[in-house]
Design an enzyme around this catalytic site. Structure first.
Site, PDB file in Angstrom:
ATOM      1  N   ASP A 104      68.107 -39.488 -16.976  1.00  0.00           N
ATOM      2  CA  ASP A 104      67.644 -39.070 -15.666  1.00  0.00           C
ATOM      3  C   ASP A 104      67.373 -37.563 -15.659  1.00  0.00           C
ATOM      4  OD1 ASP A 104      68.135 -38.054 -12.769  1.00  0.00           O
ATOM      5  OD2 ASP A 104      67.933 -40.226 -12.537  1.00  0.00           O
ATOM      6  N   ASP A 126      56.807 -40.007  -8.707  1.00  0.00           N
ATOM      7  CA  ASP A 126      56.617 -41.151  -7.822  1.00  0.00           C
ATOM      8  C   ASP A 126      56.386 -40.631  -6.404  1.00  0.00           C
ATOM      9  OD1 ASP A 126      56.855 -43.454  -6.240  1.00  0.00           O
ATOM     10  OD2 ASP A 126      58.259 -44.380  -7.645  1.00  0.00           O
ATOM     11  N   LYS A 130      55.177 -44.355   1.607  1.00  0.00           N
ATOM     12  CA  LYS A 130      55.588 -44.767   2.942  1.00  0.00           C
ATOM     13  C   LYS A 130      56.551 -43.744   3.547  1.00  0.00           C
ATOM     14  CE  LYS A 130      54.998 -49.718   2.082  1.00  0.00           C
ATOM     15  NZ  LYS A 130      55.642 -51.066   2.065  1.00  0.00           N
ATOM     16  N   THR A 194      46.757 -36.386 -19.108  1.00  0.00           N
ATOM     17  CA  THR A 194      47.627 -37.521 -19.405  1.00  0.00           C
ATOM     18  C   THR A 194      46.882 -38.828 -19.160  1.00  0.00           C
ATOM     19  OG1 THR A 194      48.503 -37.698 -17.167  1.00  0.00           O
ATOM     20  CG2 THR A 194      49.616 -36.159 -18.666  1.00  0.00           C
ATOM     21  N   LYS A 195      47.423 -39.893 -19.695  1.00  0.00           N
ATOM     22  CA  LYS A 195      46.850 -41.221 -19.466  1.00  0.00           C
ATOM     23  C   LYS A 195      46.866 -41.555 -17.984  1.00  0.00           C
ATOM     24  CE  LYS A 195      47.410 -46.076 -20.860  1.00  0.00           C
ATOM     25  NZ  LYS A 195      48.234 -47.018 -21.689  1.00  0.00           N
TER      26      LYS A 195
END
Length: 216
Positions: A104, A126, A130, A194-195
């Site tokens: 982490d 991420d 919402k 990046t991809k």
């Protein structure tokens, strides 16, 4: 020194479905590159930390282009680490200036010494789009405290996102927290696409680069 044996890592979801070859790479090749207590006690000079490196291919390209720097890639999803190890293995000379961490990001920041890095990257975190999930976003005041502690004075913290709302959130948190001087800038010359970034561009989503400099 945090207890490195009791970290938030390797849950079933984070492992995903690994092939036998990926499992072998994690078992056989990762120990050579995995950060350990010796690394934390005496980290390399010119350290760049990428929190969420994905498959690590962009990190490896930057490592090739800047052998005088050391690149530490952190990725919780084990398939990404395994892919990175595969490409490291394809290089006859290996990567002496690359280290990996499969845990982490928050634990990694806690383990790194104060002022040990001169650049920290947070690429495409991420977005938790919402509103009721915004509290789950990684970039919060306590996370900025951890980044600021690890950076040397004048060190750089970069946030790269393809979500305009997340860019606004990042700038707002950085402004309120007031330990960084932040602004939106063009992609830096050292950046490697990046991809994920390429995928976002195909979907019509541009990328915002936020450069935040730690105040002395």
């Amino acid at each position: 020194m945090p207890d490195l044996k009791n970290r938030r890592l390797n849950t079933t979801a984070q492992r995903g479905r690994l092939t036998d070859a990926e499992k072998r790479r994690l078992e056989d090749a990762l120990p050579q590159y995995q950060v350990n207590e010796a690394f934390f006690k005496n980290p390399p000079q010119n350290l760049e930390v990428e929190l969420g490196m994905g498959n690590g291919l962009a990190l490896l390209e930057r490592a090739k282009a800047a052998p005088e720097r050391h690149f530490l890639g952190c990725e919780l999803y084990q398939a990404g680490i395994a892919t990175c190890l595969y490409h490291i293995g394809q290089n006859d000379e290996g990567f002496q200036n690359v280290s990996l961490d499969n845990g982490d990001a928050r634990d990694l920041l806690a383990a790194l010494p104060k002022g040990s890095a001169n650049r920290v990257l947070l690429p495409h975190p991420d977005p938790w789009p919402k509103a009721r999930h915004h509290k789950r976003r990684l970039l919060q005041a306590d996370f900025l405290d951890a980044v600021n502690r690890v950076l040397e004075p004048g060190g750089e913290f970069w946030v790269i996102t393809d979500w305009p709302d997340y860019a606004d959130h990042s700038l707002e948190i950085l402004k309120i927290h007031d330990v960084f001087k932040a602004k939106v800038v063009p992609a830096p010359a050292w950046w490697v696409e990046t991809k994920y970034q390429q995928k976002a561009q195909k979907a019509g989503r541009g990328n915002t680069f936020i450069k935040a400099v730690a105040k002395a």
